[in-house]
Write a protein that holds these residues in place. Structure first.
Motif, mmCIF file in Angstrom:
data_model
loop_
_atom_site.group_PDB
_atom_site.id
_atom_site.type_symbol
_atom_site.label_atom_id
_atom_site.label_comp_id
_atom_site.label_asym_id
_atom_site.label_seq_id
_atom_site.Cartn_x
_atom_site.Cartn_y
_atom_site.Cartn_z
ATOM 1 N N PHE A 1 -17.373 26.176 -6.739
ATOM 2 C CA PHE A 1 -16.365 25.686 -7.680
ATOM 3 C C PHE A 1 -16.577 24.217 -7.980
ATOM 4 C CE2 PHE A 1 -12.310 23.674 -8.664
ATOM 5 C CZ PHE A 1 -11.951 24.390 -9.796
ATOM 6 N N ALA A 2 -16.894 23.413 -6.957
ATOM 7 C CA ALA A 2 -17.125 21.977 -7.160
ATOM 8 C C ALA A 2 -18.326 21.745 -8.074
ATOM 9 C CB ALA A 2 -17.326 21.283 -5.816
ATOM 10 N N VAL A 3 -19.394 22.502 -7.866
ATOM 11 C CA VAL A 3 -20.582 22.374 -8.729
ATOM 12 C C VAL A 3 -20.232 22.784 -10.156
ATOM 13 C CG1 VAL A 3 -22.891 23.314 -9.189
ATOM 14 C CG2 VAL A 3 -22.246 22.621 -6.867
ATOM 15 N N TYR A 4 -19.524 23.905 -10.313
ATOM 16 C CA TYR A 4 -19.110 24.373 -11.637
ATOM 17 C C TYR A 4 -18.235 23.328 -12.327
ATOM 18 C CZ TYR A 4 -16.672 27.084 -15.205
ATOM 19 O OH TYR A 4 -16.141 27.509 -16.383
ATOM 20 N N ILE B 1 -19.249 21.502 -15.810
ATOM 21 C CA ILE B 1 -18.408 21.638 -16.996
ATOM 22 C C ILE B 1 -17.840 20.284 -17.415
ATOM 23 C CG2 ILE B 1 -16.245 22.636 -17.860
ATOM 24 C CD1 ILE B 1 -18.591 24.571 -17.851
ATOM 25 N N SER B 2 -17.514 19.441 -16.456
ATOM 26 C CA SER B 2 -16.968 18.120 -16.781
ATOM 27 C C SER B 2 -18.005 17.214 -17.435
ATOM 28 C CB SER B 2 -16.424 17.447 -15.527
ATOM 29 O OG SER B 2 -15.330 18.162 -15.015
ATOM 30 N N HIS B 3 -19.274 17.462 -17.154
ATOM 31 C CA HIS B 3 -20.348 16.622 -17.697
ATOM 32 C C HIS B 3 -21.311 17.427 -18.563
ATOM 33 C CE1 HIS B 3 -18.887 14.470 -14.114
ATOM 34 N NE2 HIS B 3 -19.104 13.400 -14.860
ATOM 35 N N ILE B 4 -20.833 18.515 -19.151
ATOM 36 C CA ILE B 4 -21.706 19.446 -19.856
ATOM 37 C C ILE B 4 -22.471 18.790 -21.010
ATOM 38 C CG2 ILE B 4 -19.933 20.358 -21.434
ATOM 39 C CD1 ILE B 4 -22.702 22.398 -19.742
ATOM 40 N N TRP B 5 -21.824 17.885 -21.731
ATOM 41 C CA TRP B 5 -22.506 17.291 -22.888
ATOM 42 C C TRP B 5 -23.578 16.317 -22.456
ATOM 43 C CZ3 TRP B 5 -21.769 20.895 -25.786
ATOM 44 C CH2 TRP B 5 -20.539 21.524 -25.903
ATOM 45 N N ARG B 6 -23.369 15.598 -21.362
ATOM 46 C CA ARG B 6 -24.421 14.719 -20.842
ATOM 47 C C ARG B 6 -25.588 15.541 -20.310
ATOM 48 N NH1 ARG B 6 -20.280 11.140 -17.467
ATOM 49 N NH2 ARG B 6 -19.258 10.139 -19.218
ATOM 50 N N ILE B 7 -25.268 16.622 -19.618
ATOM 51 C CA ILE B 7 -26.302 17.483 -19.042
ATOM 52 C C ILE B 7 -27.132 18.141 -20.139
ATOM 53 C CG2 ILE B 7 -26.689 19.598 -17.714
ATOM 54 C CD1 ILE B 7 -24.194 18.737 -16.027
ATOM 55 N N THR B 8 -26.475 18.644 -21.189
ATOM 56 C CA THR B 8 -27.226 19.311 -22.257
ATOM 57 C C THR B 8 -28.059 18.314 -23.051
ATOM 58 O OG1 THR B 8 -25.292 19.218 -23.710
ATOM 59 C CG2 THR B 8 -25.660 21.246 -22.482
ATOM 60 N N THR B 9 -27.550 17.105 -23.239
ATOM 61 C CA THR B 9 -28.338 16.083 -23.929
ATOM 62 C C THR B 9 -29.589 15.760 -23.134
ATOM 63 O OG1 THR B 9 -26.347 15.135 -24.909
ATOM 64 C CG2 THR B 9 -28.297 13.734 -24.848
#
Length: 113
Positions: A73-76, A80-88
């Motif tokens: 859950f913590a990883v998820y 999700i909280s940083h999804i846009w940074r991760i996808t960029t």
């Protein structure tokens, strides 16, 4: 659901206010079709259910399963909280562009064709 409610509260919004931050909306904004998003979500849920059933069958202690759940859950939540940074970052790393294809032809090259 818990991730969405926590994110809304952190933003100062009502946890019951609707928005477009659900997982399927994120998948669609990443370029997936509705069917692809559904498949990915169902696949992940099936994998998690399978791991839970397997862990119960091999009699892994419930405390270990609960701690594992909290870690997942913590990883998820982090992803999700940083999804846009991760996808960029992922687009920068994995997107290989050929300069000949991505750049328009100069006028000198076009006249020689």
């Amino acid at each position: 659901m818990a991730t969405i409610m926590i994110r809304r509260i952190r933003k100062g919004h009502s946890p019951f206010k609707p928005d477009r931050e659900h997982l399927h909306h994120i998948c669609q904004r990443l370029g997936m079709t509705n069917h692809m998003a559904l498949f990915i979500i169902c696949l992940m849920a099936s994998i998690m259910a399978g791991v839970g059933i397997w862990a119960d069958m091999v009699q892994i202690p419930e405390s270990v399963m609960f701690i594992s759940f909290l870690c997942i859950f913590a990883v998820y939540f982090f992803v999700i909280s940083h999804i846009w940074r991760i996808t960029t970052l992922a687009h920068r790393i994995f997107k290989v562009r050929s300069p000949a294809i991505s750049e328009p032809l100069s006028s000198d090259v076009r006249t020689n064709l």
